[in-house]
Design an enzyme around this catalytic site. Structure first.
Site, PDB file in Angstrom:
ATOM      1  N   GLY A  52       0.845  -1.197   0.000  1.00 12.01           N
ATOM      2  CA  GLY A  52       0.000   0.000   0.000  1.00 12.01           C
ATOM      3  C   GLY A  52       0.878   1.243   0.000  1.00 12.01           C
ATOM      4  O   GLY A  52       0.578   2.238  -0.668  1.00 12.01           O
ATOM      5  N   THR A  53       1.955   1.181   0.733  1.00 15.93           N
ATOM      6  CA  THR A  53       2.877   2.323   0.820  1.00 15.93           C
ATOM      7  C   THR A  53       3.430   2.674  -0.563  1.00 15.93           C
ATOM      8  O   THR A  53       3.463   3.850  -0.947  1.00 15.93           O
ATOM      9  CB  THR A  53       4.036   1.980   1.785  1.00 15.93           C
ATOM     10  OG1 THR A  53       3.473   1.712   3.077  1.00 15.93           O
ATOM     11  CG2 THR A  53       5.036   3.116   1.893  1.00 15.93           C
ATOM     12  N   ASN A  90      -7.240   3.964   9.483  1.00 10.00           N
ATOM     13  CA  ASN A  90      -6.674   2.747  10.064  1.00 10.00           C
ATOM     14  C   ASN A  90      -6.728   2.731  11.591  1.00 10.00           C
ATOM     15  O   ASN A  90      -6.700   1.671  12.191  1.00 10.00           O
ATOM     16  CB  ASN A  90      -5.227   2.560   9.596  1.00 10.00           C
ATOM     17  CG  ASN A  90      -4.422   3.830   9.642  1.00 10.00           C
ATOM     18  OD1 ASN A  90      -4.829   4.855   9.092  1.00 10.00           O
ATOM     19  ND2 ASN A  90      -3.290   3.790  10.294  1.00 10.00           N
ATOM     20  N   GLN A 114      -7.443   0.116   4.096  1.00  5.77           N
ATOM     21  CA  GLN A 114      -8.284  -0.459   5.153  1.00  5.77           C
ATOM     22  C   GLN A 114      -9.698  -0.759   4.664  1.00  5.77           C
ATOM     23  O   GLN A 114     -10.396  -1.587   5.246  1.00  5.77           O
ATOM     24  CB  GLN A 114      -8.371   0.502   6.354  1.00  5.77           C
ATOM     25  CG  GLN A 114      -7.059   0.708   7.093  1.00  5.77           C
ATOM     26  CD  GLN A 114      -6.625  -0.506   7.908  1.00  5.77           C
ATOM     27  OE1 GLN A 114      -7.432  -1.350   8.284  1.00  5.77           O
ATOM     28  NE2 GLN A 114      -5.332  -0.596   8.179  1.00  5.77           N
ATOM     29  N   CYS A 166       1.964   1.137  12.491  1.00  6.38           N
ATOM     30  CA  CYS A 166       3.007   1.957  11.871  1.00  6.38           C
ATOM     31  C   CYS A 166       3.482   3.062  12.789  1.00  6.38           C
ATOM     32  O   CYS A 166       4.603   3.524  12.695  1.00  6.38           O
ATOM     33  CB  CYS A 166       2.485   2.580  10.592  1.00  6.38           C
ATOM     34  SG  CYS A 166       1.438   1.473   9.689  1.00  6.38           S
TER      35      CYS A 166
END
Ligand code: PLP
Length: 378
Positions: free
Chosen positions: A71-72, A151, A179, A325
């Site tokens: 996703g990053t 998230n 998410q 994170c």
């Protein structure tokens, strides 16, 4: 000790069917998808089948899906590539204060390169201030990037409305749906989404694989130099087995969406009710209704969240104090700050995120453990 896992927003377990779909691509079908002989072509077929399944989950064309490592990477890629394309004439991005670091930090990097970024406020429930968003639009705004669902507190944003606003002003609209995908219906055509990020490990596929949807017609450069993979946008031999796993997870998510949402909602609502009834001095963070089906984030007053986590861990319970994170940092969560939560309440926050393997019996165990630990810590 039995592990009770309530941290599905951090990551999920790879589903049995997903693993089974992947395994052949790790040994029998080990060909390079770029090779022309049948062993290579079989790997390529696996990737293209996965692309169809990912596209089907969000209702786009398969040729609008690019596989990435996470996703990053999807967030970084679209924001940086669109900025690169428009930088000459347009200099402004709109995002929100509660985005994941993959979006926030990317925007901060672009600020250093001369791009202006407006970080829109959210209300007490974590919902974006649409009036502020409209007021922030400039002639040189080229991108709005707002997450579909948060998230930490699970709040779902009015994505369709934001997409309409973007369209009126001819601005590209990207949403981080890491998410949201698999936990709520997403239809990029119906919702007017131009670009979207998703990640495998949040929907029972492996870690280290993601996808980026970019609507046909939106131009962007090759973002990984090398071979011609991913329609000449991302060089590098594909992570075939994981891509196949992501495709299988998307297929299952699409077919099971309704019962999946119903199951999580039942557990979440039961948990919220029990906590509010049985434990004093608690506050539910985030919106009550516009909320991801599996998310419950409570602040426990007079409690330190990390102490709570350690005690829960001793009982075999996995949960989170913020997002995976940002945990490890002693700073209060930027999301809880943005909804106006005072530091003392931010410190006592506990995010529980339910998954399909959780049962009501698990939730009872969690509630009873919480009652005991909260009493002890207070
Ligand atoms: N965006 C959101 C909203 C997330 O929750 C996460 C992961 O927690 C990411 C992006 C990053 O995804 P990945 O872990 O695949 O890099």
């Amino acid at each position: 000790m039995k592990i009770r896992y309530f941290d599905n927003a951090a990551t999920t377990k790879v589903k049995k069917e997903v693993l089974e779909a992947m395994l052949p691509y790790l040994n029998e079908q080990y060909g390079n998808p770029s090779s022309l002989y049948s062993l290579g072509r079989k790997a390529k077929t696996g990737i293209e089948k996965a692309r169809k399944n990912v596209a089907n989950l969000i209702n786009c064309n398969p040729n609008e899906i690019y596989f990435t490592s996470s996703g990053t990477e999807s967030d970084n890629t679209i924001i940086k590539q669109i900025a690169k394309k428009y930088k000459k004439n347009k200099k402004h991005i709109i995002t929100s204060k509660i985005e994941h670091p993959a979006v926030l930090h990317t925007c901060q990097v672009l600020e250093k390169e001369g791009i202006d970024v407006s970080y829109i406020n959210v209300n007490k429930e974590g919902i974006i201030d649409l009036e502020e968003l409209k007021r922030s639009i400039r002639n040189d705004t080229f991108l709005i990037t707002i997450m579909s669902a948060n998230n930490e507190i699970g709040t779902i944003q009015p994505i369709e409305t934001i997409a309409k606003i973007a369209k009126i002003h001819n601005i590209i609209f990207h949403t981080d749906a890491v998410q949201a995908c698999g936990n709520m219906p997403i239809d990029v055509k119906k919702m007017g989404i131009d670009a979207l990020s998703l990640s495998g490990h949040k929907i029972n596929a492996p870690k280290g694989v993601g996808a980026l949807y970019v609507k046909n017609g939106i131009e962007f450069d090759k973002f990984m130099d090398g071979g011609h993979q991913e329609r000449n946008k991302r060089g590098g031999t594909e992570n075939v087995a994981s891509i196949v796993g992501l495709g299988e997870a998307c297929l299952i998510a699409k077919n099971n969406l309704e019962p999946h949402i119903k199951h999580l909602q039942e557990l979440r609502d039961y948990y919220i009710k029990q906590v509010e009834e049985k434990i004093q001095f608690v506050k539910l963070n985030g919106a009550k209704s516009k909320r991801l089906p599996g998310n419950a984030n409570f602040s426990f007053e007079f409690i330190d969240g990390s102490a709570l986590l350690f005690k829960l861990d001793e009982k075999g319970i996995c949960a989170s104090s913020g997002s995976a994170c940002t945990s490890g940092s002693s700073e209060p969560s930027h999301v809880l700050k943005a909804i106006g939560l005072p530091d003392n309440l931010s410190k006592g926050a506990l995010r529980v995120s339910f998954g399909e393997e959780n049962t009501k019996e698990d939730v009872d165990y969690l509630i009873n453990s919480l009652i005991e630990i909260v009493n002890e810590l207070r």
